[in-house]
Design a protein around this motif. Structure first.
Motif, PDB file in Angstrom:
ATOM      1  N   ALA A   1      -4.381  -3.071  -3.000  1.00  0.00           N
ATOM      2  CA  ALA A   1      -3.385  -2.268  -3.292  1.00  0.00           C
ATOM      3  C   ALA A   1      -2.209  -2.954  -4.201  1.00  0.00           C
TER       4      ALA A   1
ATOM      5  N   ARG B   1       2.265   1.690  -3.540  1.00  0.00           N
ATOM      6  CA  ARG B   1       1.045   2.337  -4.379  1.00  0.00           C
ATOM      7  C   ARG B   1       1.082   3.801  -4.318  1.00  0.00           C
ATOM      8  N   ILE B   2       1.186   4.280  -2.867  1.00  0.00           N
ATOM      9  CA  ILE B   2       0.739   5.737  -2.758  1.00  0.00           C
ATOM     10  C   ILE B   2       1.876   6.322  -3.124  1.00  0.00           C
TER      11      ILE B   2
ATOM     12  N   LEU C   1       1.011  -1.268  -0.071  1.00  0.00           N
ATOM     13  CA  LEU C   1       0.076  -0.077  -0.079  1.00  0.00           C
ATOM     14  C   LEU C   1       0.990   1.083   0.049  1.00  0.00           C
TER      15      LEU C   1
ATOM     16  N   ASN D   1      -3.559  -2.106  -7.440  1.00  0.00           N
ATOM     17  CA  ASN D   1      -3.447  -0.631  -7.635  1.00  0.00           C
ATOM     18  C   ASN D   1      -5.046  -0.095  -7.569  1.00  0.00           C
TER      19      ASN D   1
ATOM     20  N   ASN E   1      -7.808  -4.512   2.432  1.00  0.00           N
ATOM     21  CA  ASN E   1      -7.192  -4.661   1.424  1.00  0.00           C
ATOM     22  C   ASN E   1      -7.506  -6.227   0.734  1.00  0.00           C
TER      23      ASN E   1
ATOM     24  N   ILE F   1      -6.521   3.330  -3.787  1.00  0.00           N
ATOM     25  CA  ILE F   1      -5.701   3.818  -3.402  1.00  0.00           C
ATOM     26  C   ILE F   1      -5.966   5.645  -3.497  1.00  0.00           C
ATOM     27  N   GLU F   2      -6.650   5.925  -4.776  1.00  0.00           N
ATOM     28  CA  GLU F   2      -6.878   7.470  -4.884  1.00  0.00           C
ATOM     29  C   GLU F   2      -8.028   7.886  -3.766  1.00  0.00           C
TER      30      GLU F   2
END
Length: 705
Positions: A266, A35-36, A32, A269, A141, A272-273
């Motif tokens: 995660a 990906r951030i 995670l 993808n 997740n 995440i936003e």
């Protein structure tokens, strides 16, 4: 008084978020975080845990083992906000690393596996966050996994963690078909296409409209029950506007009365936003948390997150590198520039800040200054330790440091060659500076160096770090656990006279003591605790009246009794779970002193403990073992052979999850044994659960009648 100085800085304080990623091992924290960093443009390639290419797991041991061992700080930007993020370990042996991080954070994202739900270490880190009052949002997740179920995971949050889960998303698709979510507050769909890094926003799919409206209604009702402002609007109009709902969710998150729940994958993808949007919308900035409280000259003082206030910061991590010693700190108030002088409350001395660095895991960018709300590393401090307060010399302040749990496992370490003995001592000293949960001592009987920590893996990592960082060949003895001794049946009216006359001033103290067990002795009343916290429990009181024993002598007597608790009569282990009552005593006008009464307390309690019925306590752990259903019998038999008390088992998608309580000493080497019994398919986690009576320990002494 607050000022507007922060407006002149690069990022206003209201646009700063200091948060941690918390979870059980393998729930996806590091993925995670990767990906951030990728989504915010901080990195240009997605790192993978299995490839050893992640930013935050940069240590060779982390990449070899595939787990997070050391908390790593990174910074990124999202929607005009700066996010200072700490990826924390998920293994129980490194829970102190999590605690030190939580002490300096304003918020957190708790990550849960959509298949497993709340796991043992998930619960442990959640309780740690409760202890430090850190607001959280939850991210469920791995919704793309077989057997993933958001509702089941949310129910486990409700049952095991006891907050009110406020689910703000509805998944679109399930398991391998999971493609997006419905954003319930704004009633829109967010869909991620395979192979694309952008999200497509659109209306709620027609097939999910009824379900989405029902979930939105449930969310409104749950929020209205908890938030007075939302309750008024809900009663007046029968619904909540998106604006009111968002504001209420923010208030409930920051007060801890509710936890916003989001979902995604995660690894693929997805999700995440909206998670970053939730971090910005719901978690607090440094301006939103209560004023910092510290002590100054014996009184309490508050400091606001104001760059113009006197400087105050807390050190939460120290790391030795090839280029120098890095001291990680959270700035709570004021501003500090490179070359300035700070006062260290831990050592009582001043030091000069050489450089200030913005941290990106193992990479650093120089800064001219750090201000309130920043999490940075500084170079040049020689003696600051984790938990030290750094402040302006003219405005000293002492902040409460993070708690450190008692170590429960010990190993003997020695250098292979005599020429390396001094180098080993130096390496161990540096290791303890970096990790306060490690303790080094010299065994008084054998003269060996003994390294103590929070678990077998913790000690393995520490020894390997010595080998890698210092090039030392180290021999390690079999791990030993930290036993305790407890009183089962006490004594009454024990009389002890301490008289010493050998020329000059004499010593005299006469005391009468009752010694009895505490009602909730560890292991007898179900006491647990992380890392054995609370395992050395002692109470002292005095019922003497008429001034027969002055108060200063009573305090000295108590100190002497505490001295006697260091080594019990069964095997020299610390004594716990005991109450001592001073019922009578006498003094001498010339020969009585605090020293005499302290000596009397030490010898009197030792004598009393020898007369008490005692029991040996050993540390135990709550163990969760996940095994294939065809290996359950062998695993249960092995747990029984290790004196394990099985408390339950649950079948789930071809595997069985077994929960048990097992003595810590029996868990050494269990990982290897479990792999061999399950052909590498079994995994287990262990969490310290306090102390329990060890078997075959006969009581000693005869209680006074």
């Amino acid at each position: 008084m607050r000022t507007d100085l922060h407006r002149h800085l690069d990022t206003p304080l209201a646009a700063v978020r200091n948060l941690g990623i918390l979870a059980h091992v393998d729930a996806g924290k590091t993925t995670l975080t990767e990906r951030i960093l990728y989504l915010t443009g901080t990195t240009h390639k997605r790192g993978e845990v299995h490839d050893g290419t992640t930013v935050t797991d940069f240590d060779p041991q982390e990449r070899d083992r595939g787990i997070t061992i050391f908390a790593a700080a990174v910074s990124c930007a999202w929607d005009g906000h700066r996010i200072n993020l700490i990826d924390t370990p998920g293994h129980v042996d490194f829970s102190d690393e999590v605690a030190r991080s939580l002490r300096v954070l304003d918020g957190a994202v708790a990550v849960f596996d959509a298949v497993a739900g709340v796991e043992p270490q998930s619960e442990a880190v959640w309780r740690q966050a409760d202890r430090y009052g850190v607001p959280r949002i939850a991210f469920v997740n791995k919704l793309d996994r077989a057997g993933a179920d958001l509702d089941t995971a949310v129910e486990s949050i409700r049952e095991r963690l006891h907050p009110a889960p406020l689910v703000v998303q509805l998944p679109i698709g399930s398991e391998a078909g999971f493609t997006g979510v419905v954003d319930l507050p704004r009633m829109r769909s967010l869909v991620w296409s395979e192979g694309r890094d952008t999200v497509e926003e659109g209306p709620v799919p027609e097939a999910l409209r009824d379900a989405a409206e029902g979930r939105r209604r449930q969310l409104e009702e749950a929020v209205a029950e908890l938030h007075p402002g939302a309750f008024e609007e809900f009663c007046a109009g029968g619904t909540l506007s998106a604006r009111t709902l968002t504001a209420a969710l923010r208030d409930l998150t920051r007060s801890g009365d509710g936890v916003v729940v989001l979902c995604g994958s995660a690894y693929r993808n997805r999700g995440i936003e909206p998670l970053l949007d939730a971090v910005v919308a719901y978690l607090p900035s440094p301006l939103d948390v209560p004023a910092l409280r510290g002590t100054r000259d014996g009184g309490e003082e508050e400091r606001f997150a104001d760059p113009a206030a006197p400087f105050a910061a807390l050190v939460f991590k120290v790391n030795g590198t090839a280029t120098g010693r890095l001291t990680y700190l959270r700035v709570y108030s004021g501003t500090i520039g490179k070359g300035e002088t700070v006062w260290d409350s831990g050592t009582g001395r001043t030091e000069r800040v050489g450089r200030i660095l913005r941290v990106q895991a193992d990479r650093h960018a120089p800064l001219e200054r750090a201000v309130a709300g920043d999490i940075v590393a500084v170079v040049g401090l020689k003696s600051a330790r984790a938990g030290s307060t750094l402040c302006t010399p003219g405005a000293p302040l002492v902040l409460e440091p993070p708690t450190v749990a008692d170590p429960v496992v010990s190993v003997a370490v020695e250098a292979v060659g005599s020429a390396e003995a001094e180098l080993l001592v130096s390496a161990l000293t540096r290791l303890v500076e970096e990790d306060p949960s490690l303790v080094v001592r010299t065994d008084p009987e054998t003269g060996q160096l003994v390294l103590s920590g929070m678990g077998e893996l913790h000690l393995e990592v520490a020894v390997e770090k010595i080998r890698l960082a210092h090039g030392l060949d180290v021999r390690v003895g079999r791990p030993r656990v930290a036993y305790r001794e407890a009183v089962v049946r006490g004594v009454s009216g024990l009389v002890h006279r301490h008289v010493k006359q050998d020329g000059g001033a004499g010593e005299f103290a006469h005391v009468v003591l009752d010694v009895e067990p505490l009602e909730d002795v560890p292991g007898e009343g179900g006491e647990g605790g992380e890392g054995g916290e609370g395992a050395t429990r002692f109470e002292f009181c005095s019922t003497v009246v008429g001034g027969r024993v002055p108060q200063e002598y009573v305090r000295a007597l108590e100190a002497g009794c505490r001295d006697a608790l260091a080594d019990g009569p069964l095997g020299g282990h610390p004594v716990t779970g005991v109450r001592v009552v001073l019922t009578d005593g006498a003094t001498h006008p010339k020969d009585s002193s605090e020293r005499a009464f302290r000596t009397a307390g030490r010898f009197a309690l030792r004598e009393a403990l020898r007369a008490c019925a005692m029991v040996l306590l050993e540390p135990v752990a709550d163990v969760t073992v996940t095994v294939p259903d065809d290996a359950v019998g062998g695993v249960l038999g092995d747990l029984a052979a290790r004196r394990g008390q099985v408390s339950g088992s649950v079948a789930r998608a071809g595997v069985v999850v077994i929960t048990a309580t097992v003595p810590l000493v029996e868990l050494f080497g269990y990982a290897t044994r479990l792999r061999s019994r399950t052909r590498g398919r079994g995994v287990f986690t262990a969490r310290p659960a306090g102390y329990a009576p060890a078997p075959s320990t006969a009581s000693t002494g005869t209680a006074a009648r």
